[in-house]
Design a protein around this motif. Structure first.
Motif, PDB file in Angstrom:
ATOM      1  N   ALA A   4      -6.059   2.399  -6.556  1.00 22.12           N
ATOM      2  CA  ALA A   4      -7.402   2.808  -6.139  1.00 22.12           C
ATOM      3  C   ALA A   4      -8.349   1.613  -6.128  1.00 22.12           C
ATOM      4  CB  ALA A   4      -7.926   3.909  -7.059  1.00 22.12           C
ATOM      5  N   VAL A   5      -8.298   0.806  -7.182  1.00 22.57           N
ATOM      6  CA  VAL A   5      -9.179  -0.361  -7.264  1.00 22.57           C
ATOM      7  C   VAL A   5      -8.766  -1.414  -6.237  1.00 22.57           C
ATOM      8  CG1 VAL A   5      -9.997  -2.232  -8.757  1.00 22.57           C
ATOM      9  CG2 VAL A   5      -9.715   0.078  -9.687  1.00 22.57           C
ATOM     10  N   ALA A   6      -7.454  -1.606  -6.075  1.00 16.62           N
ATOM     11  CA  ALA A   6      -6.972  -2.585  -5.102  1.00 16.62           C
ATOM     12  C   ALA A   6      -7.448  -2.219  -3.693  1.00 16.62           C
ATOM     13  CB  ALA A   6      -5.449  -2.659  -5.145  1.00 16.62           C
ATOM     14  N   LYS A   7      -7.324  -0.966  -3.316  1.00 16.59           N
ATOM     15  CA  LYS A   7      -7.755  -0.542  -1.979  1.00 16.59           C
ATOM     16  C   LYS A   7      -9.247  -0.761  -1.806  1.00 16.59           C
ATOM     17  CE  LYS A   7      -7.832   3.431   1.161  1.00 16.59           C
ATOM     18  NZ  LYS A   7      -7.471   4.874   1.333  1.00 16.59           N
ATOM     19  N   ARG A   8     -10.015  -0.425  -2.801  1.00 18.68           N
ATOM     20  CA  ARG A   8     -11.476  -0.584  -2.709  1.00 18.68           C
ATOM     21  C   ARG A   8     -11.870  -2.047  -2.568  1.00 18.68           C
ATOM     22  NH1 ARG A   8     -15.775  -1.163  -6.415  1.00 18.68           N
ATOM     23  NH2 ARG A   8     -17.731  -0.267  -5.636  1.00 18.68           N
ATOM     24  N   LEU A   9     -11.131  -2.942  -3.236  1.00 17.74           N
ATOM     25  CA  LEU A   9     -11.473  -4.362  -3.247  1.00 17.74           C
ATOM     26  C   LEU A   9     -10.724  -5.176  -2.189  1.00 17.74           C
ATOM     27  CD1 LEU A   9     -11.702  -5.113  -7.098  1.00 17.74           C
ATOM     28  CD2 LEU A   9     -13.559  -4.665  -5.479  1.00 17.74           C
ATOM     29  N   GLY A  10     -10.074  -4.512  -1.264  1.00 17.50           N
ATOM     30  CA  GLY A  10      -9.425  -5.244  -0.177  1.00 17.50           C
ATOM     31  C   GLY A  10      -8.162  -5.969  -0.574  1.00 17.50           C
ATOM     32  N   ASN A  14       0.842  -1.203   0.000  1.00 18.09           N
ATOM     33  CA  ASN A  14       0.000   0.000   0.000  1.00 18.09           C
ATOM     34  C   ASN A  14       0.875   1.250   0.000  1.00 18.09           C
ATOM     35  OD1 ASN A  14      -2.250  -1.672   0.091  1.00 18.09           O
ATOM     36  ND2 ASN A  14      -2.352  -1.624   2.321  1.00 18.09           N
ATOM     37  N   ARG A  15       1.750   1.283  -0.988  1.00 18.36           N
ATOM     38  CA  ARG A  15       2.712   2.387  -1.083  1.00 18.36           C
ATOM     39  C   ARG A  15       3.044   2.652  -2.541  1.00 18.36           C
ATOM     40  NH1 ARG A  15       8.714  -0.193  -0.431  1.00 18.36           N
ATOM     41  NH2 ARG A  15       8.220  -2.305  -1.065  1.00 18.36           N
ATOM     42  N   VAL A  16       3.565   3.835  -2.769  1.00 20.18           N
ATOM     43  CA  VAL A  16       4.065   4.216  -4.087  1.00 20.18           C
ATOM     44  C   VAL A  16       5.570   4.405  -3.976  1.00 20.18           C
ATOM     45  CG1 VAL A  16       3.922   5.844  -5.997  1.00 20.18           C
ATOM     46  CG2 VAL A  16       1.886   5.380  -4.600  1.00 20.18           C
ATOM     47  N   GLY A  30       1.492   5.346 -12.873  1.00 22.83           N
ATOM     48  CA  GLY A  30       0.780   6.510 -13.379  1.00 22.83           C
ATOM     49  C   GLY A  30       0.037   7.224 -12.267  1.00 22.83           C
ATOM     50  N   THR A  31      -1.248   7.498 -12.492  1.00 22.57           N
ATOM     51  CA  THR A  31      -2.045   8.209 -11.502  1.00 22.57           C
ATOM     52  C   THR A  31      -2.822   7.263 -10.590  1.00 22.57           C
ATOM     53  OG1 THR A  31      -3.703   8.509 -13.247  1.00 22.57           O
ATOM     54  CG2 THR A  31      -2.254  10.374 -12.770  1.00 22.57           C
ATOM     55  N   GLY A  32      -2.416   5.992 -10.549  1.00 20.53           N
ATOM     56  CA  GLY A  32      -2.847   5.106  -9.474  1.00 20.53           C
ATOM     57  C   GLY A  32      -4.155   4.357  -9.622  1.00 20.53           C
ATOM     58  N   THR A  33      -4.592   4.096 -10.851  1.00 19.92           N
ATOM     59  CA  THR A  33      -5.834   3.337 -11.017  1.00 19.92           C
ATOM     60  C   THR A  33      -5.753   1.977 -10.334  1.00 19.92           C
ATOM     61  OG1 THR A  33      -6.287   4.428 -13.130  1.00 19.92           O
ATOM     62  CG2 THR A  33      -7.452   2.378 -12.695  1.00 19.92           C
ATOM     63  N   THR A  34      -4.635   1.282 -10.510  1.00 21.12           N
ATOM     64  CA  THR A  34      -4.470  -0.037  -9.892  1.00 21.12           C
ATOM     65  C   THR A  34      -4.567   0.057  -8.378  1.00 21.12           C
ATOM     66  OG1 THR A  34      -3.063  -0.786 -11.710  1.00 21.12           O
ATOM     67  CG2 THR A  34      -2.916  -2.011  -9.637  1.00 21.12           C
ATOM     68  N   ILE A  39      -5.777   7.838  -4.102  1.00 21.85           N
ATOM     69  CA  ILE A  39      -5.974   6.612  -3.316  1.00 21.85           C
ATOM     70  C   ILE A  39      -6.399   6.944  -1.893  1.00 21.85           C
ATOM     71  CG2 ILE A  39      -4.794   4.571  -2.383  1.00 21.85           C
ATOM     72  CD1 ILE A  39      -3.054   4.670  -4.971  1.00 21.85           C
ATOM     73  N   ALA A  40      -5.910   8.050  -1.351  1.00 22.54           N
ATOM     74  CA  ALA A  40      -6.266   8.446   0.011  1.00 22.54           C
ATOM     75  C   ALA A  40      -7.767   8.697   0.149  1.00 22.54           C
ATOM     76  CB  ALA A  40      -5.481   9.693   0.406  1.00 22.54           C
ATOM     77  N   LYS A  41      -8.422   9.036  -0.941  1.00 26.69           N
ATOM     78  CA  LYS A  41      -9.859   9.330  -0.912  1.00 26.69           C
ATOM     79  C   LYS A  41     -10.729   8.076  -1.069  1.00 26.69           C
ATOM     80  CE  LYS A  41      -9.066  13.874  -3.042  1.00 26.69           C
ATOM     81  NZ  LYS A  41      -9.300  14.691  -4.268  1.00 26.69           N
TER      82      LYS A  41
END
Length: 373
Positions: A228-234, A11-13, A222-226, A254-256
């Motif tokens: 964002a989806v990963a965080k939402r889906l656990g 959970n990091r960039v 990039g701008t973190g699509t992967t 992703i923070a949002k």
């Protein structure tokens, strides 16, 4: 460029060069790689619309390579590291266009990956072909590959079938390109990233080939699509991005994101992953008695159950699967669904007895427990 690391492992960039950052990750630490690498579009000049306005395409330095040989060397270098960090049963998804996907396919196979499928993402709203010299480029191609031929990659077949109204999910997917509120914009109202992928695409990929808690690595974040989806889906994520502006936009995005509740992440369990119960166990638990006659659904074939768990039909004897195949003249058969027993004047598949056996053996509780963990 120096690699900037955070203290957490997931959970990091990671801000830095893709290949150098990959080298900093430990062996066999990642469940899935999703890669949207440079396409090497080879644009020699601006692309203009018929009204002479400029198309906001990809002309960034990160997409420019001096030759195919240079692009191939870059591709093989990051793919080699990606394969190293994948777990033995890990997999990779790579997306590209006709400019690069065939070169990536060769590199994947040369490096030992085992291709599972290619998938066509057909765009609902593709960019028109302004020059009228080619077909409108309305799709991109994804390659899904296991780390090696022996890899038992995750594939949530039943979940995808349910997602598709109980019809097998095909390898041609229909999604719009990223637009509207989902498209990130910079302070000037321009696209924050020229090739931002739609979250719907990543949602399907993660539902298809990961489990909650898995680690998903994106080496071209990039701008973190992967993420964002990963965080939402656990799922957990690791993103690698060399452009500090992209990385900042990804972190803020992703923070949002609000993760879904764990109960909402439960997927339909694959029958292949369920505990194995041999037909002989049905007899041992006395859910079916030796001497019982089994029939096919149309009552064309009859077979007698023997005490050792075999069936006998017309002088031939074998397992429920072998005898199901023999009577039909086929090479294989799922005996659990083919053979039926009579109860209350109705034919019922012996698969029902297997479910009863699981209850008696306490296997249903262990399955439910495994799904909660």
């Amino acid at each position: 460029m120096a690699v900037r690391r955070s203290e957490s492992t997931t959970n990091r960039v990671i801000v830095g060069d893709c290949i150098e950052a990959l080298k900093s990750l430990p062996n066999h630490s990642v469940d899935l790689v999703f890669a949207d690498p440079p396409y090497n579009l080879q644009l020699s000049s601006d692309l203009l619309r018929p009204n002479n306005t400029r198309v906001d395409g990809v002309d960034d330095d990160w997409d420019k390579f001096a030759s195919f040989a240079e692009y191939d060397a870059f591709s093989r270098a990051w793919l080699k590291e990606a394969r190293r960090v994948l777990k033995p049963d890990g997999a990779i998804w790579v997306i590209g266009s006709y400019h690069n996907i065939f070169r990536l396919g060769v590199a994947l196979q040369d490096l030992g990956f085992w291709i599972q499928n290619d998938v066509i993402w057909r765009k609902v709203n593709p960019m028109p072909n302004f020059r009228g010299k080619r077909f409108t480029n309305a799709h991109e191609t994804l390659i899904w590959a296991g780390r090696e031929q022996r890899s038992r990659v995750t594939f949530n077949y039943e979940s995808l079938k349910a997602l598709n109204d109980d019809v097998q999910m095909r390898s041609d997917w229909l999604f719009p390109i990223c637009s509207g509120p989902e498209r990130l914009k910079d302070e000037g109202g321009r696209k924050a990233h020229p090739t931002q992928k739609p979250e719907a695409l990543l949602h399907r990929i993660m539902i298809a080939s990961t489990k909650p808690g898995d680690v998903v690595l994106d080496p071209f974040f990039g701008t973190g699509t992967t993420g964002a989806v990963a965080k939402r889906l656990g799922r957990r994520f690791i993103g690698i991005e060399r452009d500090t502006d992209y990385a900042k936009a990804a972190e803020e995005r992703i923070a949002k994101v609000t993760p879904l509740a764990p109960a909402a992440l439960e997927t339909q369990r694959s029958k292949r992953a369920e505990p194995r119960v041999p037909f002989g166990t049905i007899l041992e638990l006395r859910l079916l008695e030796p001497g019982t006659t089994l029939l096919d659904p149309r009552k064309r074939f009859r077979a007698e159950v023997k005490a050792d768990g075999t069936l006998k039909h017309n002088g031939e004897q074998g397992s429920i699967h072998r005898m199901g195949a023999i009577v039909q003249g086929k090479s294989a058969c799922n005996g659990w669904t083919f053979w039926h027993f009579e109860a209350d004047g109705k034919l019922k598949p012996i698969d029902l007895l297997r479910e009863q056996a699981k209850v008696q053996l306490g296997l249903t509780n262990s399955v439910a427990s495994a799904n909660r963990q």
